[in-house]
Design a protein around this motif. Structure first.
Motif, PDB file in Angstrom:
ATOM      1  N   ASN A   1       0.836  -1.196   0.000  1.00  0.00           N
ATOM      2  CA  ASN A   1       0.000   0.000   0.000  1.00  0.00           C
ATOM      3  C   ASN A   1       0.876   1.252   0.000  1.00  0.00           C
ATOM      4  N   ASN A   2       1.764   1.317  -0.976  1.00  0.00           N
ATOM      5  CA  ASN A   2       2.703   2.436  -1.079  1.00  0.00           C
ATOM      6  C   ASN A   2       3.028   2.660  -2.542  1.00  0.00           C
ATOM      7  N   PRO A   3       2.383   3.618  -3.187  1.00  0.00           N
ATOM      8  CA  PRO A   3       2.623   3.852  -4.612  1.00  0.00           C
ATOM      9  C   PRO A   3       4.069   4.159  -4.959  1.00  0.00           C
TER      10      PRO A   3
ATOM     11  N   GLY B   1       5.332  -4.665   3.792  1.00  0.00           N
ATOM     12  CA  GLY B   1       4.253  -3.882   4.353  1.00  0.00           C
ATOM     13  C   GLY B   1       2.896  -4.475   4.027  1.00  0.00           C
ATOM     14  N   LYS B   2       1.850  -3.818   4.493  1.00  0.00           N
ATOM     15  CA  LYS B   2       0.498  -4.308   4.288  1.00  0.00           C
ATOM     16  C   LYS B   2       0.122  -4.229   2.817  1.00  0.00           C
TER      17      LYS B   2
ATOM     18  N   SER C   1     -11.865   6.729  -7.716  1.00  0.00           N
ATOM     19  CA  SER C   1     -12.483   5.576  -7.061  1.00  0.00           C
ATOM     20  C   SER C   1     -11.579   5.038  -5.948  1.00  0.00           C
ATOM     21  N   PHE C   2     -10.915   5.972  -5.249  1.00  0.00           N
ATOM     22  CA  PHE C   2     -10.028   5.670  -4.132  1.00  0.00           C
ATOM     23  C   PHE C   2      -8.848   4.794  -4.552  1.00  0.00           C
ATOM     24  N   ASN C   3      -8.342   5.044  -5.728  1.00  0.00           N
ATOM     25  CA  ASN C   3      -7.160   4.355  -6.250  1.00  0.00           C
ATOM     26  C   ASN C   3      -5.933   5.247  -6.024  1.00  0.00           C
ATOM     27  N   PRO C   4      -5.100   4.951  -5.032  1.00  0.00           N
ATOM     28  CA  PRO C   4      -3.957   5.822  -4.750  1.00  0.00           C
ATOM     29  C   PRO C   4      -2.890   5.788  -5.837  1.00  0.00           C
ATOM     30  N   TYR C   5      -2.973   4.795  -6.739  1.00  0.00           N
ATOM     31  CA  TYR C   5      -2.029   4.688  -7.849  1.00  0.00           C
ATOM     32  C   TYR C   5      -2.509   5.439  -9.087  1.00  0.00           C
ATOM     33  N   ALA C   6      -3.586   6.179  -8.963  1.00  0.00           N
ATOM     34  CA  ALA C   6      -4.235   6.801 -10.119  1.00  0.00           C
ATOM     35  C   ALA C   6      -3.300   7.753 -10.868  1.00  0.00           C
TER      36      ALA C   6
ATOM     37  N   LEU D   1       2.861  13.572  -4.730  1.00  0.00           N
ATOM     38  CA  LEU D   1       1.414  13.470  -4.897  1.00  0.00           C
ATOM     39  C   LEU D   1       0.901  12.042  -4.772  1.00  0.00           C
ATOM     40  N   TYR D   2       1.766  11.053  -4.925  1.00  0.00           N
ATOM     41  CA  TYR D   2       1.346   9.675  -4.712  1.00  0.00           C
ATOM     42  C   TYR D   2       1.243   9.329  -3.230  1.00  0.00           C
TER      43      TYR D   2
END
Length: 378
Positions: free
Chosen positions: A129-131, A146-147, A236-241, A278-279
């Motif tokens: 969970n880290n872009p 990590g998670k 849509s809550f995509n942190p990799y967007a 920004l990621y």
């Protein structure tokens, strides 16, 4: 932008080196440079002005590698609401559709394809969970640890969340044994599996950012439900967007426009935020919410009714303050005077029916609909 336009643009660049004019005809957008410090705000295009240099560079460096392995008809690239990651020298591909809630993992490896597929499945399930650990525009391997990002959003055949390598490996074996499919990709055989995400996957992603949203809301005096609605609409809550406009992260921030504004007008920094900055979800939500604060206190200042202001802010986030002013006749002073003379429902009607940009008209409708949903969840 739809897949047809992506494919048309990429084919043109890879095969013929097409002109800027052709790109403009495909995208139907204005490439006019923006100047956030101009006195006349009406012409400003908003934070989604295209960064054409970055777009061209991205297409030239990456699309050819993908097309070489997968063929022109099977190019997929990461977007605002899709995660696409190539690994293993472009032989493996993970494709997460956050709107439809599906995870598709496939390989076109010709030697021991099921082993390649298993590795790709395990990597996808355990992607952190880290872009910052994931380069979406290369086949560089992912730094694990990590998670996992998909933790709880995807469960195994026993309904268990997948957070450890042994469980991911067992689930991969199950999928290959029971859910394996094949298709032809550019005269190659593709082996793939499609994994459904849990029904409430979008809500699960949103919960991760509750503390960040609450902090930004209080700091910049922007409603929490509006922040959530913007994130759902944009990514849509995509942190990799990442998008065609060179926009990054949850709130799809364009570094050269909204990012630059926030750095200069709110943070007191020169320059603009990097994609890496920004990621980071906390940075992204802070920047996006701060940009709403700029819209409210600077570009749209003078709108008296809070609801009319909010409608105008949402519209301006997508189409610029200039788009709002042009909806009401053009010119900041006259437009704001007109907005202040209208009822809130009239302002909404004008921005959703008369705005010069069709995308911005639909954008306001979508955001306000989502905002009501999030408000009801409080």
């Amino acid at each position: 932008m739809n897949k047809k336009h992506w494919l048309l643009l990429i084919t043109c660049i890879v095969l013929s080196g097409c002109s800027r004019e052709f790109i403009e005809s495909v995208y139907d957008v204005d490439y006019t440079p923006s100047n956030r410090f101009a006195k006349n705000l009406a012409p400003l295009p908003g934070q989604f002005a295209k960064d054409t240099a970055a777009l061209d560079s991205l297409m030239n460096q990456f699309s050819g590698q993908v097309a070489n392995k997968w063929g022109q008809d099977n190019i997929k690239m990461a977007g605002a609401k899709t995660y696409v990651k190539y690994t293993d020298g472009y032989l493996n591909r993970a494709d997460i559709d956050f709107d439809n809630g599906t995870v598709t993992v496939e390989t076109i490896a010709s030697t021991d394809p099921t082993a390649h597929l298993k590795q790709a499945i395990v990597t996808t399930l355990l992607t952190p969970n880290n872009p910052a650990n994931v380069d979406l525009f290369s086949s560089k391997e992912i730094a694990m640890g990590g998670k996992p990002f998909l933790s709880d959003q995807v469960v195994d055949q026993n309904g268990q969340s997948i957070q450890w390598s042994w469980r991911a490996s067992q689930f991969a074996d199950y999928l290959i044994k029971n859910k394996l499919q094949t298709r032809t990709v550019d005269f190659k055989k593709s082996y793939f599996v499609t994994i459904p995400m849990v029904q409430n996957h979008s809500k699960l992603r949103s919960y991760q950012y509750a503390a960040i949203v609450r902090k930004a809301s209080r700091q910049y005096d922007i409603p929490e439900d509006l922040i959530y609605a913007i994130i759902k609409t944009e990514s849509s809550f995509n942190p990799y967007a990442v998008s065609w406009a060179n926009a990054y992260g949850l709130m799809q921030i364009v570094p050269k426009t909204a990012g630059h504004d926030v750095f200069n007008l709110v943070k007191g920094k020169s320059g603009m935020p990097s994609p890496k900055y920004l990621y980071n979800p906390a940075n992204n939500i802070d920047t996006g919410t701060a940009y709403f604060h700029i819209l409210k206190t600077r570009y749209l200042k003078g709108i008296k009714n809070s609801t009319s202001m909010q409608y105008s802010m949402i519209s301006a986030y997508n189409g610029g303050a200039g788009g709002v002013f042009n909806t009401f006749g053009g010119g900041k002073t006259n437009a704001i005077n007109d907005i202040n003379r209208l009822q809130t429902n009239q302002v909404y009607w004008a921005l959703t029916k008369k705005h010069p940009n069709s995308e911005s008209r639909h954008y306001l409708e979508k955001v306000t609909r989502y905002q009501k949903e999030f408000h009801a969840m409080k």
